[in-house]
Design an enzyme around this catalytic site. Structure first.
Site, mmCIF file in Angstrom:
data_model
loop_
_atom_site.group_PDB
_atom_site.id
_atom_site.type_symbol
_atom_site.label_atom_id
_atom_site.label_comp_id
_atom_site.label_asym_id
_atom_site.label_seq_id
_atom_site.Cartn_x
_atom_site.Cartn_y
_atom_site.Cartn_z
ATOM 1 N N GLY A 1 0.814 -1.197 0.000
ATOM 2 C CA GLY A 1 0.000 0.000 0.000
ATOM 3 C C GLY A 1 0.852 1.254 0.000
ATOM 4 O O GLY A 1 2.009 1.240 0.425
ATOM 5 N N SER A 2 0.285 2.351 -0.490
ATOM 6 C CA SER A 2 0.944 3.650 -0.364
ATOM 7 C C SER A 2 0.772 4.145 1.065
ATOM 8 O O SER A 2 0.000 3.597 1.845
ATOM 9 C CB SER A 2 0.316 4.662 -1.318
ATOM 10 O OG SER A 2 0.571 4.286 -2.643
ATOM 11 N N GLY A 3 1.486 5.206 1.375
ATOM 12 C CA GLY A 3 1.380 5.776 2.711
ATOM 13 C C GLY A 3 2.537 5.390 3.605
ATOM 14 O O GLY A 3 2.630 5.839 4.741
ATOM 15 N N HIS A 4 3.429 4.511 3.079
ATOM 16 C CA HIS A 4 4.582 4.048 3.849
ATOM 17 C C HIS A 4 5.891 4.565 3.258
ATOM 18 O O HIS A 4 6.944 3.992 3.502
ATOM 19 C CB HIS A 4 4.627 2.519 3.874
ATOM 20 C CG HIS A 4 3.394 1.886 4.408
ATOM 21 N ND1 HIS A 4 2.947 2.117 5.685
ATOM 22 C CD2 HIS A 4 2.502 1.034 3.845
ATOM 23 C CE1 HIS A 4 1.832 1.423 5.886
ATOM 24 N NE2 HIS A 4 1.536 0.773 4.782
ATOM 25 N N HIS B 1 -0.282 0.281 10.311
ATOM 26 C CA HIS B 1 -1.556 0.878 9.903
ATOM 27 C C HIS B 1 -2.374 1.217 11.127
ATOM 28 O O HIS B 1 -3.536 1.583 11.029
ATOM 29 C CB HIS B 1 -2.353 -0.079 9.029
ATOM 30 C CG HIS B 1 -1.538 -0.710 7.956
ATOM 31 N ND1 HIS B 1 -0.880 -1.901 8.148
ATOM 32 C CD2 HIS B 1 -1.256 -0.300 6.711
ATOM 33 C CE1 HIS B 1 -0.220 -2.199 7.033
ATOM 34 N NE2 HIS B 1 -0.434 -1.250 6.155
ATOM 35 N N ASP C 1 -2.024 -8.283 0.508
ATOM 36 C CA ASP C 1 -0.870 -8.386 -0.374
ATOM 37 C C ASP C 1 -0.719 -9.812 -0.899
ATOM 38 O O ASP C 1 -0.445 -10.028 -2.075
ATOM 39 C CB ASP C 1 0.394 -7.937 0.371
ATOM 40 C CG ASP C 1 0.344 -6.459 0.715
ATOM 41 O OD1 ASP C 1 0.481 -5.642 -0.206
ATOM 42 O OD2 ASP C 1 0.112 -6.123 1.890
#
Lengths: 229, 331
Positions: free
Chosen positions: B52-55, B217, B108
């Site tokens: 995911g994005s955001g990391h 998260h 994932d």
């Protein structure tokens, strides 16, 4: 002619099924904030966003096309979800729609029997991919009882309105049941006992989908537009 | 919440556009999907990572020389789609096969597994190594259920070097698995991160509290504690790792102190000082230490400590040079 017999043969046309899923998609998108709240409690808060992304892409297709078979409506929704959502829900909800119609011959009318077949196939597809069973605090907790209700309705020769009503009731009960469960999958599984008391977001979406289908056919019936075979 | 974004639905797209505006001479994007890659000029085994994005800078920040060759970029905190993964896989495969390395999360796994099925149709050989370094997320007996957090960095580094050496897929996968098996992490969260597209924080945490083992998260951790000072906190975190993972006197480790987004380097160095002291007092040698923000959660405050126990083989690959704009290692 009794009401029951009248119900027995109620069907949806391809255009109505298309319309129904436009309605369903809009309802799921409207529920984004609620789904986000639920998912924030025990997941990572993105379930509502993912479902919005998936249905937005699906709605674009459903609004732009005139399908000649119901198989394409389901397949289009499934492909839009797998292709655009990401996350576990992208694959699993996409698989529900896509495997629901996989291998089926051309369907031009949706009746209670074929409804049970489609969602039954969808359930099997989701389970073989995600490996979850009833009781694992996933979408299966709502989907499996809903599918049972669809099959039961077919056995009892119910019409579409009664069928969707029963399936919705079963899905909602499944959501309620999910509150008591410890999660075995997804991000909530690291919570252990702390997941108890919270409903599963995926199961909630399943109940919204069934409730929206119910509302749609009830409205059709009220308008006198629910057709008989 | 103040966030420097435009359209909340376009954060991933605009992030990648900005990345390519900066580094587009080196990096390419798959035309229809959010895949970032470099050319496989050496015709080697290619490593593809993703999540995911955001990391950021995970995951596409670890595409580079001696690292991954491609990254599949998902929506915020959501696994990438199978289409994205297969497009980036096709872009980097040179006929030697592709190794998928990513964190152990259901989403994932589902998406990478679907991509693996698609790769079969393309006659691309795939192997997968899951990173599950977060000891807080499941017991030792349930280690296969553990989440992947900053340990991705060590596994990608070692595997990337093995691939760059020209080793075959099977061997690169074995070395990556060895690195994953030798890696343990634990993190603490002081304040939550946010989801840009909802503008909301992902969880709540009291001003005077700290959460041990919280996931990247916002997944809950092992226990909530009153806030404490750096040395005491570090001591407790290190004890969790030692309880999980036997490291004996004379053995060597690589250390990563990873910030989650809004914790400053000043604080991370203060932690690293204590980590080093604890290791040396136990007679454990620090082969290399890295202090940085690699695996983040938007503006979440907190950090993780990762140890990778290294033998001669892992050191050999760890010490090879690597370069991306967000990670570099001198040979």
């Amino acid at each position: 002619m009794t009401n029951q017999i009248n119900n027995v043969s109620s069907i949806l046309t391809v255009a109505q099924v298309n319309d129904m899923f436009i309605y369903v998609g809009e309802k799921v998108i409207e529920a984004k904030a609620w789904l986000t709240d639920i998912d924030c409690a025990i997941g990572d808060g993105d379930h509502g966003i993912g479902m919005e992304v998936g249905f937005k892409h699906a709605l674009e297709k459903l609004k732009a096309n005139n399908y000649d078979k119901i198989n394409d409506v389901f397949a289009e929704i499934g492909k839009a979800m797998i292709g655009n959502m990401g996350g576990a829900s992208g694959v699993l909800f996409g698989t529900l729609f896509l495997s629901g119609v996989k291998g089926l011959e051309k369907i031009e009318q949706l009746d209670v029997a074929i409804l049970g077949t489609i969602f039954g196939n969808g359930l099997l597809g989701v389970q073989s991919r995600g490996k979850a069973e009833v009781g694992d605090k996933t979408m299966i907790d709502a989907l499996s009882p809903a599918v049972d209700a669809l099959r039961e309705a077919n056995k009892n020769q119910l019409g579409l309105v009664a069928t969707f009503t029963n399936a919705t009731k079963a899905a909602k009960q499944g959501v309620e049941n999910s509150k008591a469960l410890v999660a075995k999958f997804g991000r909530a599984k690291s919570l252990g006992e702390r997941a108890i008391g919270h409903q599963d977001a995926g199961a909630t979406t399943i109940s919204i989908i069934f409730e929206s289908m119910q509302n749609y056919v009830v409205e059709l019936e009220n308008k006198g537009e629910l057709l008989n075979a | 919440m103040k966030k420097i974004i435009n359209n909340p639905d376009k954060v991933v797209q605009e992030m990648l556009e900005g990345f390519l505006d900066a580094y587009g001479s080196v990096y390419k994007k798959t035309p229809n999907e959010n895949g970032i890659y470099i050319e496989n000029e050496k015709k080697q085994v290619a490593i593809v990572t993703g999540g995911g994005s955001g990391h950021e800078p995970l995951f596409f920040g670890f595409v580079g020389e001696g690292l991954a060759m491609g990254a599949a970029v998902g929506n915020v905190f959501s696994a990438p789609t199978p289409n994205t993964i297969i497009e980036v896989t096709k872009a980097v495969d040179a006929g030697k096969g592709v190794l998928y390395i990513y964190g152990n999360y259901s989403g994932d796994i589902l998406n990478f597994d679907m991509a693996t099925e698609l790769a079969e149709y393309e006659d691309i050989q795939i192997k997968t190594v899951l990173v599950n370094d977060d000891i807080a997320s499941a017991s030792k007996e349930e280690a296969h259920n553990r989440r992947g957090i900053a340990g991705d960095v060590f596994v990608l580094k070692v595997a990337g070097a093995a691939a760059a050496e020209g080793l075959p897929l099977e061997k690169v996968a074995d070395i990556a698995q060895k690195a994953a098996d030798a890696t343990r992490s634990i993190g603490v969260a002081l304040s939550p991160g946010s989801i840009p597209s909802t503008g909301r924080y992902t969880f709540e945490i009291a001003e005077d509290e700290i959460e041990f083992g919280m996931g990247i998260h916002g997944e809950s951790g092992i226990r909530t504690e009153k806030f404490m000072e750096a040395d005491e906190l570090t001591q407790i975190m290190m004890q969790y790792i030692f309880d999980d993972f036997e490291i004996n006197e004379g053995e060597e480790v690589c250390v990563l102190v990873n910030g989650l987004g809004s914790t400053t380097l000043m604080e991370l160095f203060i932690v690293n000082r204590k980590v080093t002291e604890i290791l040396l007092n136990k007679g454990i040698k620090v082969h290399h230490a890295d202090v940085n923000n690699y695996c983040t959660t938007q503006e979440m405050a907190g950090f993780s400590i990762t140890l990778m126990k290294v033998d001669r083989e892992l050191k050999t690959y760890y010490d090879k040079p690597a370069y991306s704009p967000y990670y570099f290692k001198r040979g």
